[in-house]
Design an enzyme around this catalytic site. Structure first.
Site, PDB file in Angstrom:
ATOM      1  N   SER A 186       0.837  -1.196   0.000  1.00 37.44           N
ATOM      2  CA  SER A 186       0.000   0.000   0.000  1.00 37.44           C
ATOM      3  C   SER A 186       0.877   1.254   0.000  1.00 37.44           C
ATOM      4  CB  SER A 186      -0.984  -0.045   1.163  1.00 37.44           C
ATOM      5  OG  SER A 186      -1.960   0.962   1.033  1.00 37.44           O
ATOM      6  N   ASP A 272      -9.924  -4.280  -5.296  1.00 38.21           N
ATOM      7  CA  ASP A 272      -9.338  -3.288  -4.396  1.00 38.21           C
ATOM      8  C   ASP A 272      -9.980  -1.919  -4.637  1.00 38.21           C
ATOM      9  OD1 ASP A 272      -7.736  -1.645  -2.838  1.00 38.21           O
ATOM     10  OD2 ASP A 272      -5.858  -2.561  -3.482  1.00 38.21           O
ATOM     11  N   HIS A 311      -8.231  -4.731  -0.635  1.00 34.93           N
ATOM     12  CA  HIS A 311      -6.909  -4.161  -0.405  1.00 34.93           C
ATOM     13  C   HIS A 311      -6.000  -5.044   0.455  1.00 34.93           C
ATOM     14  CE1 HIS A 311      -4.054  -0.964  -0.705  1.00 34.93           C
ATOM     15  NE2 HIS A 311      -4.027  -0.736   0.585  1.00 34.93           N
TER      16      HIS A 311
END
Length: 332
Positions: A186, A272, A311
């Site tokens: 991320s 995501d 995610h």
């Protein structure tokens, strides 16, 4: 969450035009030259952790502006050889936390440096690195801190810290400076990508469900945090749209990916909603473009696709692939 972005067949060919300022390379060269004007001042001391098979040192080094940045350095206990080093970076609002939370890489036989993110750390087990730089009015969070000026932008400081973390890591005892890999998930993936683009001689990069790629598209197709910070800011500061996007262009991962050249493994999650698949593929497809154009490519790269994940991406399954990839890349 159902599929919401482009189909995978289109994503594999997705190469959008992302705005890039004419002085992009000069901007980063001058930024890093200024940072290197400060002594690196690497300091480290052993800490007790209760881990019998992992040795840990508390590290401080000088990042952007000479500001002290904290990190944990760990390695397998009882191993005297110089080891490959994985330098890892943290997700949005996370801090370096506690040493026992970072045992994967030393357990696999690697040295590991995890960099604290300046001014963050209000999530998980916390952080230990302040950001001494103030900011003009901004949306709570980090995406609009200093966004009125590229020189004042928060991510200029954070990305510079990452380059200095690699430089500091190469000086630590028990590290093979020629075998350094950057890694992150991320926001950590975005920081690792910046380090891969701005640091020479890296052995590899692990960039998973990366944040801050093709940022304008992300803001326009997802209402999820943290990208919504930008939309909320512009909803109030209606006269600053062009200035904001100019600043953002200096840290957009697509522009950085073009300049990276280390072997890389990306990952993407097709459901995501935080880092949409098209933004990740825009970065992946651009990765190594400068090396290709300069005749030194193609850069070795691959991407793992997690078709039914949000995610969280590949989680432990991705970690297993990472360890196999590192073993093959680093010869052990």
């Amino acid at each position: 969450m159902p599929l919401f972005d482009l189909p995978l067949t289109e994503l594999r060919q997705y190469r959008p035009a992302v705005a890039e300022p004419d002085d992009f390379d000069d901007f980063w060269a001058q930024t890093l030259a200024q940072a290197r004007g400060h002594a690196l001042e690497v300091r480290h001391q052993a800490v007790r952790t209760g881990l019998r098979h992992v040795q840990v040192r508390d590290v401080t080094f000088a990042g952007f502006g000479g500001h002290p940045i904290r990190a944990w350095y760990s390695r397998p206990a009882g191993v005297a050889a110089d080891l490959p080093l994985v330098v890892s970076f943290l997700g949005y609002s996370g801090g370096r936390g506690l040493p026992h939370e970072h045992t994967l890489y030393p357990s696999a036989g690697y040295a590991h440096l995890v960099m604290d993110s300046r001014g963050q750390g209000h999530r998980n087990s916390g952080g230990h690195t302040p950001d001494p730089v103030g900011t003009t009015p901004s949306k709570p969070g980090f995406l609009t801190r200093g966004v009125h000026d590229p020189a004042e932008y928060y991510y200029r400081r954070l990305f510079t810290d990452a380059v200095r973390a690699v430089e500091a890591g190469r000086t630590l005892p028990g590290v093979d400076p020629d075998r350094v890999v950057v890694a992150g998930i991320s926001q950590g993936g975005a920081i690792a990508l910046a380090a891969a683009a701005l640091t020479p001689g890296l052995a590899g990069a692990l960039i998973h469900v990366p944040f801050l790629q093709h940022i304008r598209r992300a803001v326009e197709i997802t209402g999820a945090a943290p990208f919504v910070e930008i939309a909320d800011y512009l909803a109030v500061h209606r006269d600053r749209v062009e200035q904001l996007w100019r600043t953002i262009s200096y840290i957009d991962g697509v522009n950085l990916a073009k300049r990276a050249h280390a072997p890389v493994m990306y990952s993407v999650a097709m459901m995501d909603t935080i880092c949409p698949p098209s933004t990740v593929f825009a970065s992946y497809n651009a990765y190594g473009a400068a090396a290709d154009e300069g005749g030194s490519g193609p850069v070795r790269k691959q991407i793992e696709v997690w078709e039914y994940n949000n995610h969280e991406g590949g989680g432990g399954h991705q970690e297993a692939k990472d360890l196999a990839w590192l073993a093959e890349l680093l010869g052990g």
